[in-house]
Design an enzyme around this catalytic site. Structure first.
Site, PDB file in Angstrom:
ATOM      1  N   CYS A   1      39.395  44.782  33.489  1.00  0.00           N
ATOM      2  CA  CYS A   1      38.702  45.634  34.462  1.00  0.00           C
ATOM      3  C   CYS A   1      39.102  45.185  35.875  1.00  0.00           C
ATOM      4  O   CYS A   1      39.848  44.218  36.055  1.00  0.00           O
ATOM      5  CB  CYS A   1      37.189  45.536  34.266  1.00  0.00           C
TER       6      CYS A   1
ATOM      7  N   GLU B   1      38.094  37.268  30.002  1.00  0.00           N
ATOM      8  CA  GLU B   1      39.144  36.776  30.906  1.00  0.00           C
ATOM      9  C   GLU B   1      38.608  35.739  31.884  1.00  0.00           C
ATOM     10  O   GLU B   1      39.277  34.742  32.181  1.00  0.00           O
ATOM     11  CB  GLU B   1      39.737  37.938  31.730  1.00  0.00           C
TER      12      GLU B   1
ATOM     13  N   CYS C   1      38.181  41.510  36.652  1.00  0.00           N
ATOM     14  CA  CYS C   1      39.042  40.495  36.030  1.00  0.00           C
ATOM     15  C   CYS C   1      40.454  40.522  36.622  1.00  0.00           C
ATOM     16  O   CYS C   1      41.074  39.475  36.796  1.00  0.00           O
ATOM     17  CB  CYS C   1      39.066  40.686  34.522  1.00  0.00           C
TER      18      CYS C   1
ATOM     19  N   HIS D   1      32.900  38.123  31.269  1.00  0.00           N
ATOM     20  CA  HIS D   1      33.994  38.724  30.508  1.00  0.00           C
ATOM     21  C   HIS D   1      34.909  37.633  29.943  1.00  0.00           C
ATOM     22  O   HIS D   1      34.980  36.527  30.483  1.00  0.00           O
ATOM     23  CB  HIS D   1      34.800  39.674  31.401  1.00  0.00           C
TER      24      HIS D   1
END
Lengths: 158, 158
Positions: free
Chosen positions: A94, A66, A97, A64
């Protein structure tokens, strides 16, 4: 009207400025046919880590935006913790993260569009660090539309 | 007494066998002066991903054993999802790692010692995938002692 010279003190740049930068990262993901989400880590008005979603390119569901921005920022600083930094991300993080942000002890999380399905604020218990300030809904429409349009096109293709 | 020939069908190997393998990874972390946690991803009786905590070595608070085992397993399979796989990890996963396991859709998570502070089962809401089976407490004492002893020594040094 008060004129703020951002060049003299970059720490005065507003959240909207950095969210636009995070959106540039999201557009890089879009060109790679990835779910278009982008992230930055900013320290004292400087971008010290960038990332965009790379789950398809890297064949890794944990890649992801992040996560990559966190790792890049820690590399830049040569320090593990991001206490005085802000994460800018175009979509609400999410649980993974947000859980990662706990370990970084990041000072602020500023996100664009809310994610009603997988966003961490759907949880009743706090999972971010107690000292992390959370701000949602910055340039929400632009950030959200980018992802919605991506999925709409995918559906129409299939 | 029924004799099971594990060589003929490695998928019959018990959870304790793989937890011992995960403990080997934890011992590698210990030798690197990392918090000694190890993880494996196993598919049909074969180890397809290994990892140990590398947060200090990589200067990255997200470099948990599980994250590395997930990425290694996805690389091995050339597939993003780990539906038919089991994660073995010596300590209960944190919220970040459990959140990551959601995205992998992993079939089972088997962990050693519970983590009453940062373990994901401390949350009231389920954050793992609905299809993920969770088993805790396998070789709990050995797995837990390794970490407790690590922190005891650290405290005595300082």
């Amino acid at each position: 009207m008060k004129f703020i010279n951002f060049d003299n003190d970059p720490s005065l740049l507003p959240d909207e400025f950095f969210m636009k930068e995070a959106l540039k990262e999201a557009h890089i993901a879009l060109r790679l046919d990835e779910v278009p989400i982008g992230a930055l880590v900013v320290s004292n008005g400087r971008v010290i880590g960038r990332g965009h979603n790379l789950t398809e390119q890297l064949n890794d569901v944990t890649a992801h935006a992040e996560m990559q921005a966190f790792t890049a920022a820690a590399n830049f600083l040569g320090a593990k913790y991001l206490k005085d930094c802000t994460l800018y991300v175009t979509i609400e993080p999410c649980v993974m993260c947000a859980g990662a942000s706990y370990w970084t002890q990041i000072g602020r999380i500023v996100f664009g569009a809310y994610d009603k399905q997988r966003g961490f604020t759907q949880l009743k218990q706090r999972i971010t660090h107690p000292k992390t300030e959370i701000i949602g809904g910055i340039q929400e429409i632009e950030c959200g539309n980018l992802v919605q349009e991506f999925f709409r096109r995918k559906r129409n293709k299939s």
